[in-house]
Design a protein around this motif. Structure first.
Motif, mmCIF file in Angstrom:
data_model
loop_
_atom_site.group_PDB
_atom_site.id
_atom_site.type_symbol
_atom_site.label_atom_id
_atom_site.label_comp_id
_atom_site.label_asym_id
_atom_site.label_seq_id
_atom_site.Cartn_x
_atom_site.Cartn_y
_atom_site.Cartn_z
ATOM 1 N N SER A 53 0.795 -1.223 0.000
ATOM 2 C CA SER A 53 0.000 0.000 0.000
ATOM 3 C C SER A 53 0.826 1.272 0.000
ATOM 4 O O SER A 53 0.317 2.352 -0.344
ATOM 5 N N VAL A 54 2.108 1.176 0.367
ATOM 6 C CA VAL A 54 2.957 2.375 0.428
ATOM 7 C C VAL A 54 4.156 2.297 -0.505
ATOM 8 O O VAL A 54 4.894 3.271 -0.636
ATOM 9 N N LYS A 55 4.337 1.170 -1.146
ATOM 10 C CA LYS A 55 5.504 0.975 -2.010
ATOM 11 C C LYS A 55 5.515 2.031 -3.118
ATOM 12 O O LYS A 55 4.501 2.284 -3.763
ATOM 13 N N GLY A 56 6.668 2.652 -3.300
ATOM 14 C CA GLY A 56 6.802 3.695 -4.313
ATOM 15 C C GLY A 56 6.443 5.086 -3.811
ATOM 16 O O GLY A 56 6.713 6.075 -4.483
ATOM 17 N N ARG A 57 5.827 5.164 -2.628
ATOM 18 C CA ARG A 57 5.443 6.468 -2.067
ATOM 19 C C ARG A 57 6.207 6.783 -0.778
ATOM 20 O O ARG A 57 6.463 7.947 -0.487
ATOM 21 N N PHE A 58 6.528 5.748 -0.017
ATOM 22 C CA PHE A 58 7.212 5.928 1.263
ATOM 23 C C PHE A 58 8.638 5.397 1.163
ATOM 24 O O PHE A 58 8.898 4.429 0.447
ATOM 25 N N THR A 59 9.538 6.026 1.932
ATOM 26 C CA THR A 59 10.916 5.573 1.995
ATOM 27 C C THR A 59 11.373 5.531 3.446
ATOM 28 O O THR A 59 11.274 6.543 4.153
ATOM 29 N N ILE A 60 11.860 4.385 3.864
ATOM 30 C CA ILE A 60 12.424 4.245 5.207
ATOM 31 C C ILE A 60 13.942 4.377 5.104
ATOM 32 O O ILE A 60 14.562 3.888 4.154
ATOM 33 N N SER A 61 14.531 5.065 6.074
ATOM 34 C CA SER A 61 15.984 5.215 6.105
ATOM 35 C C SER A 61 16.416 5.360 7.553
ATOM 36 O O SER A 61 15.585 5.534 8.446
ATOM 37 N N ARG A 62 17.702 5.292 7.770
ATOM 38 C CA ARG A 62 18.209 5.434 9.132
ATOM 39 C C ARG A 62 19.553 6.126 9.117
ATOM 40 O O ARG A 62 20.307 6.041 8.142
ATOM 41 N N ASP A 63 19.844 6.796 10.214
ATOM 42 C CA ASP A 63 21.138 7.439 10.432
ATOM 43 C C ASP A 63 21.648 6.916 11.769
ATOM 44 O O ASP A 63 21.216 7.383 12.832
ATOM 45 N N ASN A 64 22.527 5.934 11.717
ATOM 46 C CA ASN A 64 22.989 5.311 12.965
ATOM 47 C C ASN A 64 23.833 6.258 13.807
ATOM 48 O O ASN A 64 23.902 6.096 15.034
ATOM 49 N N ALA A 65 24.442 7.239 13.194
ATOM 50 C CA ALA A 65 25.219 8.218 13.959
ATOM 51 C C ALA A 65 24.302 9.105 14.796
ATOM 52 O O ALA A 65 24.723 9.630 15.833
ATOM 53 N N LYS A 66 23.061 9.245 14.346
ATOM 54 C CA LYS A 66 22.094 10.073 15.066
ATOM 55 C C LYS A 66 21.063 9.244 15.820
ATOM 56 O O LYS A 66 20.119 9.800 16.391
ATOM 57 N N ASN A 67 21.216 7.937 15.781
ATOM 58 C CA ASN A 67 20.250 7.049 16.464
ATOM 59 C C ASN A 67 18.817 7.341 16.028
ATOM 60 O O ASN A 67 17.892 7.387 16.861
ATOM 61 N N THR A 68 18.631 7.527 14.738
ATOM 62 C CA THR A 68 17.321 7.943 14.243
ATOM 63 C C THR A 68 16.945 7.155 12.997
ATOM 64 O O THR A 68 17.791 6.886 12.136
ATOM 65 N N VAL A 69 15.665 6.809 12.933
ATOM 66 C CA VAL A 69 15.106 6.202 11.733
ATOM 67 C C VAL A 69 14.012 7.137 11.213
ATOM 68 O O VAL A 69 13.324 7.793 11.993
#
Length: 125
Positions: free
Chosen positions: A63-79
């Motif tokens: 339902s979200v493929k192509g519209r949403f993007t998940i990412s992370r920044d391990n240096a900032k402890n944030t997703v």
């Protein structure tokens, strides 16, 4: 123990974009797999997206493929969850979750060990 705090929710018009963030406490964040789920009023919590510890593997609900993007920044402890082309049916409380086994991606609620309190995303038509 990991504590997760979501932010960035709000009201947006259909077709718009929004980025929600999840800040994690603890020094082991980079070893965790992370996921985003959502729960609309009267509905069960559902899987949205997941990412492994390095960010090298991701997976999305159809339902979200192509519209949403998940990412992370391990240096900032944030997703992050970048949402675009938003639809009214995306309206929900969005939750981030952490799983201790970070080498893969997890799709089920009970795969995850820690949960945030959620952030409301409302998409108006």
């Amino acid at each position: 123990q990991v504590q997760l705090v979501e932010s960035g929710g709000g009201l947006v018009q259909a077709g718009g974009s929004l980025r929600v963030s999840c800040a994690a406490s603890g020094r082991t964040f980079s070893s965790y797999a992370m996921g985003w789920f959502r729960q609309a009023p009267g509905k069960e919590r559902e899987f949205v997206a997941a990412i492994n510890w390095s960010g090298g593997r991701t997976y999305y609900a159809d339902s979200v493929k192509g519209r949403f993007t998940i990412s992370r920044d391990n240096a900032k402890n944030t997703v992050y969850l970048q949402m675009s082309s938003l639809k009214p049916e995306d309206t929900a409380v969005y939750y981030c979750a952490a799983a201790r086994s970070g080498g893969t991606i997890w799709l089920r609620l009970d795969d995850y060990d820690y949960w945030g309190q959620g952030t409301q995303v409302t998409v108006s038509s």
